[in-house]
Design an enzyme around this catalytic site. Sequence first.
Site, short mmCIF file in Angstrom:
data_model
loop_
_atom_site.label_atom_id
_atom_site.label_comp_id
_atom_site.label_asym_id
_atom_site.label_seq_id
_atom_site.Cartn_x
_atom_site.Cartn_y
_atom_site.Cartn_z
N GLY A 101 -12.54 52.27 30.65
CA GLY A 101 -12.58 53.63 30.09
C GLY A 101 -13.99 54.17 30.14
O GLY A 101 -14.95 53.46 29.84
N ARG A 140 -9.56 51.15 36.27
CA ARG A 140 -9.13 49.85 35.75
C ARG A 140 -8.42 49.16 36.92
O ARG A 140 -7.62 49.78 37.60
CB ARG A 140 -8.18 50.01 34.57
CG ARG A 140 -8.79 50.74 33.38
CD ARG A 140 -7.89 50.63 32.17
NE ARG A 140 -8.20 51.61 31.13
CZ ARG A 140 -9.11 51.47 30.18
NH1 ARG A 140 -9.84 50.37 30.14
NH2 ARG A 140 -9.30 52.39 29.27
N ASP A 157 -14.64 44.92 27.69
CA ASP A 157 -14.32 43.50 27.92
C ASP A 157 -13.63 43.25 29.27
O ASP A 157 -13.85 42.19 29.87
CB ASP A 157 -13.56 42.88 26.74
CG ASP A 157 -12.39 43.72 26.30
OD1 ASP A 157 -12.06 44.71 26.99
OD2 ASP A 157 -11.79 43.39 25.27
N THR A 204 -18.64 51.47 26.11
CA THR A 204 -17.29 51.80 25.64
C THR A 204 -17.39 52.50 24.30
O THR A 204 -18.26 52.15 23.49
CB THR A 204 -16.39 50.54 25.49
OG1 THR A 204 -15.24 50.88 24.69
CG2 THR A 204 -17.09 49.38 24.83
N ASP A 254 -15.38 52.22 21.96
CA ASP A 254 -14.68 51.47 20.91
C ASP A 254 -15.59 50.63 20.00
O ASP A 254 -15.18 50.24 18.92
CB ASP A 254 -13.65 50.52 21.55
CG ASP A 254 -12.55 51.28 22.28
OD1 ASP A 254 -12.35 52.47 21.98
OD2 ASP A 254 -11.91 50.67 23.16
N ASP A 268 -16.28 47.59 20.44
CA ASP A 268 -15.48 46.38 20.22
C ASP A 268 -16.06 45.14 20.92
O ASP A 268 -15.36 44.15 21.12
CB ASP A 268 -14.04 46.61 20.69
CG ASP A 268 -13.96 46.96 22.17
OD1 ASP A 268 -15.01 47.26 22.78
OD2 ASP A 268 -12.85 46.92 22.73
N ARG A 291 -8.85 51.34 20.33
CA ARG A 291 -8.01 50.26 20.86
C ARG A 291 -7.64 49.31 19.72
O ARG A 291 -6.76 49.65 18.94
CB ARG A 291 -8.74 49.51 21.98
CG ARG A 291 -7.77 48.78 22.91
CD ARG A 291 -8.50 48.03 23.97
NE ARG A 291 -9.04 48.90 24.99
CZ ARG A 291 -8.39 49.20 26.12
NH1 ARG A 291 -7.22 48.73 26.36
NH2 ARG A 291 -8.95 49.99 27.00
O1 F6P Z 1 -11.52 51.65 25.62
C1 F6P Z 1 -11.66 53.01 25.43
C2 F6P Z 1 -10.33 53.66 25.13
O2 F6P Z 1 -10.50 55.04 25.03
C3 F6P Z 1 -9.59 53.12 23.90
O3 F6P Z 1 -10.10 53.66 22.72
C4 F6P Z 1 -8.18 53.51 24.21
O4 F6P Z 1 -7.27 52.68 23.53
C5 F6P Z 1 -8.10 53.30 25.70
O5 F6P Z 1 -9.43 53.40 26.20
C6 F6P Z 1 -7.24 54.28 26.45
O6 F6P Z 1 -7.20 53.85 27.78
P1 F6P Z 1 -6.74 54.71 29.02
O7 F6P Z 1 -7.90 55.58 29.43
O8 F6P Z 1 -6.42 53.70 30.06
O9 F6P Z 1 -5.57 55.52 28.58
#
Ligand code: F6P
Length: 317
Positions: free
Chosen positions: A10, A71, A102, A124, A126, A128, A170
């Site tokens: 992300g 991703r 991660d 990120t 998050d 996290d 997340r």
């Molecule tokens: O890791 C960053 C984040 O925005 C999280 O907070 C969220 O759960 C996830 O990515 C959403 O992912 P995607 O962009 O694949 O929908």
Amino acid sequence: MRIGVLTSGGDAPGMNATIRAVVRAGIASGDRVFGIYDGYRGLIEGKIEEFTRKDVSEILSKGGTILGTARLPEFKYEQVRALAIKQLQKNDIEALVCIGGDGTYTGALRLHEMGIKTIGIPGTIDNDIASTDFTIGFSTALTTACEAIDKLRDTSSSHQRCSIIEVMGRHCEDLALYSGICCGAEYIITNNSGLDKEKLLSSLKNDRLAGRRHAIVVISENITDVYQLAKEVEVYSGYECRATILGYIQRGGTPTPEDRLLAARLGKYSIDLLHEGITGVAVGIVENKLHYTPIEEALTMVNEPNEELHKLVQKIS
Ligand code: F6P
């Protein structure tokens, strides 16, 4: 050295500031730095371009990532990673700076095991990554969430409503916990505090009966369906209730000074470590000091609940 830099997972505000720092610190140390587009996907496709200092000018304050991100779950397969190694060899790139969360770190670790010198930089929203106190992007996302929650308080107090606000993270509670505290939320629900629905509904009801005009409930994503929860609050508490999911707005925007500074420090630190021959590590900030941890260890570290902040919430919410 010939060093590649990529962003993956992300996106997060401050990724561009990090790319800029890696490119400029690398060039200043006599390296050649190559931007790799679209994360590990772009790497296996050979989307690689040498960057000059000028290529990264005027990106410091921009949100998103000029390199693009993706991703790539297939990166767990060795044959897919072999394609990445092939591209790196073709471009004579011996080291890789991987900016992300991660998933990005896992990719960097696997490449390290296959002989590539890798460094992971935590990018990120998050927060996290347990091997650093703060990740690049968290401060900006927190600022965005706070601005939104303050605005939602304006309207919910005008209408005497309860406002349930879902923030990202997340599985990490920090965005909810920090934004809830910063905005004086009456209730903060995270994976660590848990959702005790009966308790929440009866507390809201008691608040309402005691004459409270409005309430803010900040909740982490992935806990419950907030639209459904808002309906239950309306039925049981006496408040009119609205739910708002802040969503992807938290991922964009110009990075805060905190994120820019962290990006600059960690970007340059990554280059320094590569020159010292230290690789396969994740960089971070611990008690405001530069710090590195083997990626393998960083990936097994667990984010402990912030007891001090949880106690504070109990006293001042
Ligand atoms: O890791 C960053 C984040 O925005 C999280 O907070 C969220 O759960 C996830 O990515 C959403 O992912 P995607 O962009 O694949 O929908």
